[in-house]
Scaffold this active site. Structure first.
Site, PDB file in Angstrom:
ATOM      1  N   ASN A 422      48.453  31.189 -45.875  1.00 55.02           N
ATOM      2  CA  ASN A 422      47.164  30.666 -46.317  1.00 55.02           C
ATOM      3  C   ASN A 422      46.485  29.924 -45.170  1.00 55.02           C
ATOM      4  OD1 ASN A 422      45.185  29.786 -48.514  1.00 55.02           O
ATOM      5  ND2 ASN A 422      45.827  27.814 -47.664  1.00 55.02           N
ATOM      6  N   GLU A 423      45.289  30.351 -44.837  1.00 53.75           N
ATOM      7  CA  GLU A 423      44.429  29.698 -43.848  1.00 53.75           C
ATOM      8  C   GLU A 423      45.162  29.401 -42.535  1.00 53.75           C
ATOM      9  OE1 GLU A 423      42.319  26.360 -45.457  1.00 53.75           O
ATOM     10  OE2 GLU A 423      41.327  27.567 -46.992  1.00 53.75           O
ATOM     11  N   ASN A 473      38.942  32.682 -47.904  1.00 54.67           N
ATOM     12  CA  ASN A 473      38.682  31.369 -48.492  1.00 54.67           C
ATOM     13  C   ASN A 473      37.372  30.844 -47.921  1.00 54.67           C
ATOM     14  OD1 ASN A 473      41.246  31.733 -49.501  1.00 54.67           O
ATOM     15  ND2 ASN A 473      42.193  30.074 -48.345  1.00 54.67           N
ATOM     16  N   TYR A 479      30.937  22.945 -48.476  1.00 52.04           N
ATOM     17  CA  TYR A 479      31.012  22.461 -47.099  1.00 52.04           C
ATOM     18  C   TYR A 479      29.810  22.994 -46.317  1.00 52.04           C
ATOM     19  CZ  TYR A 479      35.767  21.279 -48.474  1.00 52.04           C
ATOM     20  OH  TYR A 479      36.854  20.758 -49.125  1.00 52.04           O
ATOM     21  N   TRP A 563      38.886  28.072 -56.696  1.00 49.90           N
ATOM     22  CA  TRP A 563      39.701  26.928 -56.299  1.00 49.90           C
ATOM     23  C   TRP A 563      39.127  25.724 -57.035  1.00 49.90           C
ATOM     24  CZ3 TRP A 563      44.232  26.778 -53.806  1.00 49.90           C
ATOM     25  CH2 TRP A 563      44.766  25.504 -53.570  1.00 49.90           C
ATOM     26  N   LYS A 584      38.368  19.755 -57.126  1.00 49.77           N
ATOM     27  CA  LYS A 584      37.649  21.024 -57.260  1.00 49.77           C
ATOM     28  C   LYS A 584      38.053  21.793 -58.519  1.00 49.77           C
ATOM     29  CE  LYS A 584      36.873  21.819 -52.302  1.00 49.77           C
ATOM     30  NZ  LYS A 584      37.704  20.736 -51.731  1.00 49.77           N
TER      31      LYS A 584
END
Length: 697
Positions: A422-423, A473, A479, A563, A584
């Protein structure tokens, strides 16, 4: 023929002590039977010592370098092994999860060490047990950060709670048995094959172990049963196992008139009862559930289950509850998944590690498809040099996590993809090569499923990481670096066309929502603080409306994962109206649905519903700029203090958000409570109502 396997929970009767370094307790010889634990805290498992500090913000932890305790904890239990019950048996201790490193002792002798916080593991304690006596089981668990167990150091936006936070069991079997040392698996692998028309072949691989000092010849029998217990197929084979060795038996059976596991429409499950016999003597027996289904993911047309297109829409989910953190009960997990089902979820991404086995069982039964992954989050190394080379300890542990994930969950029809990371935002030749090794390992372990990863880099070699499908994502509208919510669809189209030829999904999207915060006419650029206080609930729901309107037009997205489902503990955060939490979620950590929950319910669930938004926005101007109601009705009528305003027909709404009913510039009475009523009319004649109470100012 009675099954000779004994399986029992040993969750009760434990004692616990936090073994802090600052108090010199980490050096205590707690594994020794004579150690005095009279002052320890009695408790039952599951348990985490971070239940009370998991949402810490400014507190200084005893140790561990973060705002919650990341260190050593000790557990002890006395257990009587009767000779009548356990003589001539192999005895295993099974831990369904211990974070992060667990050392297990029986009567002062080490049974084994497990490194990794999310998978099931077992130790053979046969030679350590004293029959007809009380035995002392001691466990040292350490959740201190490491640089070699993923997620490493402080990586990952969630609190890494320590302890024996899942169930602990005792399993006793005959000397010849189904193997219990195969990376924590059941030892049974069921693979449906040649699924066509009304028939399917089923391949059954059964791993066996002979812990006796004599060669053995055994019969392995398989009976496949439908959901009503009817026999669908039978098979058997003879297998020879040398003394102190392992072996594998393979059976193939044919099932006629199959019923497919068909997601939420019909999550049909079969069970395979595997019996290990010597003559008429049953040595071991275990029943493994499975499902028969096919699926494919098309880069342009999305996800297909059993040849039929399915719009996969769902949520990310962390193991975490407000009652007791990671030490969740099955009842709490069931509550959470029933809330997901009520909202209309048909797929779940289990972030960012292997989850409790009960969750996979639930998804099988409920028909939710699953993305499940190992704990590689953000970094593979604490170093960050240009030609970064990974440590052997890290690579070996990552492979172990992947092997455990796949082997323990191989038989779940709900699982569609194995996630590798992930990321990730580190890259070097060594990282890319190791990633390739992990992907090849997953394909070798399971050729029937696809591999994936979640990316937030979208450039260079990150786009080329080996996997069958991928997810991105992105947090448009939250953001500032991403851009406004209205830009999401255009970005996806460009990403899909120009950058990523493989099937693409959105693996994370959304924004924060504080149920105590509301404001009319919110300006995203000036009035939302992603990392700060202003997280208005009504902005969160408007954000999801705007994004879903774009997602609903793009079939090439093979899945969409919000998310996330619930707010969860993330120590150090101080945002919105909560401390130490990521807000979130569509639902608060206390399981209070936010307005965005009801938006998705109106879109995803065919159950008739109506919901007035902003009910918690109690003090309103006498001229309200916008009243918004979510409903899947054909017509909704608005009332202010029993005065009908106007009815809105669904067919007149924006087709991309046809469950959002809006009235603009509505007057309410000043200086008093006003009852707001929504009356929803459905084609079948049913009428539903919802009310809110707002004070005019």
């Amino acid at each position: 023929m009675k099954n000779s396997r004994i399986t029992e929970s040993i969750n009760s009767g434990w004692k616990f002590l936090k073994l802090t370094q600052k108090d010199g307790l980490s050096q205590l010889p707690i594994e020794m039977p004579e150690h005095d634990d009279s002052n320890w805290t009695p408790l039952s498992l599951p348990h985490t010592w971070n239940e009370s500090d998991c949402c810490a913000v400014n507190a200084e932890a005893d140790e561990g370098g973060e705002r919650y305790y990341r260190g050593l904890g000790g557990y002890r239990k006395s257990f009587f092994f009767s000779k009548e019950k356990y003589a001539e048996k192999e005895i295993f201790l099974e831990f369904e999860g211990a974070n992060t490193v667990a050392e297990v002792f029986v009567n002062g002798k080490k049974a084994g060490v497990h490194k990794g916080g999310y998978s099931l593991f077992r130790f053979d304690i046969t030679d350590l047990v004293q029959l007809d006596e009380n035995n002392i089981i001691a466990v040292k668990v350490n959740n201190a950060p490491t640089d070699y167990i993923a997620p490493i150091t402080d990586q990952g936006d969630f609190t890494k709670m320590g302890g024996l936070y899942r169930d602990v069991n005792l399993i006793a079997v005959q000397k010849v048995h189904i193997d219990l040392t195969d990376y924590g698996s059941s030892g049974i692998y069921v693979t449906p094959q040649n699924i066509s028309g009304e028939n399917a072949d089923v391949d059954l691989l059964v791993k066996l172990a002979n812990d006796s000092y004599a060669d053995e010849t055994v019969t392995v029998k398989a009976e496949v049963m439908g959901m009503n217990g009817e026999t669908a197929a039978k098979g058997e084979c003879v297998c020879e196992i040398s003394a102190k060795e392992k072996a594998a038996a393979r059976l193939k059976v044919k099932i006629n008139d199959i019923v497919l596991w068909n997601g939420t429409e019909n999550p049909y499950l079969y069970s395979a009862k595997i019996t290990l016999q010597k003559g008429e003597n049953v040595l071991d027996e275990y029943t493994q559930t499975f499902g028969i289904r096919t699926y494919r993911i098309d880069p342009e047309k999305g996800f297909f289950l059993n040849g039929k297109y399915i719009d996969l829409h769902g949520v990310n989910y962390h193991q975490d509850s407000f009652e007791n953190g990671w030490a969740m009960t099955d009842e709490q997990r069931l509550r959470d998944y029933e809330m997901m089902l009520n909202m209309g979820v048909n797929t779940v991404r289990m972030a960012h590690y292997q989850h409790d086995g009960y969750e996979y069982d639930l998804c099988d039964k409920l028909g939710m498809t699953v993305w499940t992954e190992i704990g590689i989050v953000n970094r593979m190394s604490a170093e960050n040099t240009e030609n970064l080379k990974l440590s052997l300890d890290f690579t070996e542990n990552a492979k172990q996590q992947l092997m455990e994930l796949i082997r323990q969950n191989y038989n779940h029809p709900s699982i569609i993809v194995w996630g590798i990371s992930n990321e990730l935002y580190q890259m070097s030749d060594h990282i890319f090569d190791f990633y390739s090794e992990l992907n090849a390992l997953a394909k070798a372990e399971d050729s029937t499923r696809l591999t994936t990863f979640a990316d937030n880099q979208s450039w260079g070699r990150f786009l080329e990481l080996p996997a069958d499908v991928m997810g991105c994502n992105r947090y448009f509208g939250w953001y500032k670096v991403a851009g406004s919510a209205e830009m999401f669809g255009e970005w996806l189209d460009n990403y899909h066309k120009e950058k990523q030829p493989r099937p693409v999904c959105v693996s994370e999207y959304g924004g924060g929502g504080a149920i105590s915060q509301h404001k009319d006419n919110i300006n995203w650029e000036n009035e939302i603080d992603p990392w700060g206080e202003r997280h208005y609930e009504n902005y969160q729901s408007a954000l999801h409306e705007a994004i879903w309107a774009q997602f609903s037009q793009r079939q090439y997205l093979w899945a969409k994962y919000v998310w996330c489902m619930f707010d969860f503990s993330s120590n150090g955060r101080q945002e919105g109206d909560t401390e130490g939490q990521n807000d979130k979620g569509l639902v608060t950590r206390q399981r209070v649905p936010k307005d965005s929950f009801y938006f998705y319910k109106s879109v995803w669930n065919e159950e008739q519903m109506v919901h007035i938004t902003e009910k918690r926005f109690k003090n309103r101007p006498s001229l309200i700029p916008k009243i918004k109601i979510y409903s899947n009705a054909d017509r909704v009528e608005l009332f202010i203090n029993d005065r009908s305003v106007v009815a809105v027909e669904r067919k007149t709404l924006d087709t991309n958000c046809s469950t959002v009913f809006v009235w603009e510039n509505i007057s309410i009475d000043n200086g008093k409570d006003n009852e707001i009523k929504a009356r929803a009319y459905f084609t079948d004649g049913k009428i539903l109502e919802d009310t809110a109470l707002w004070f005019g100012i």
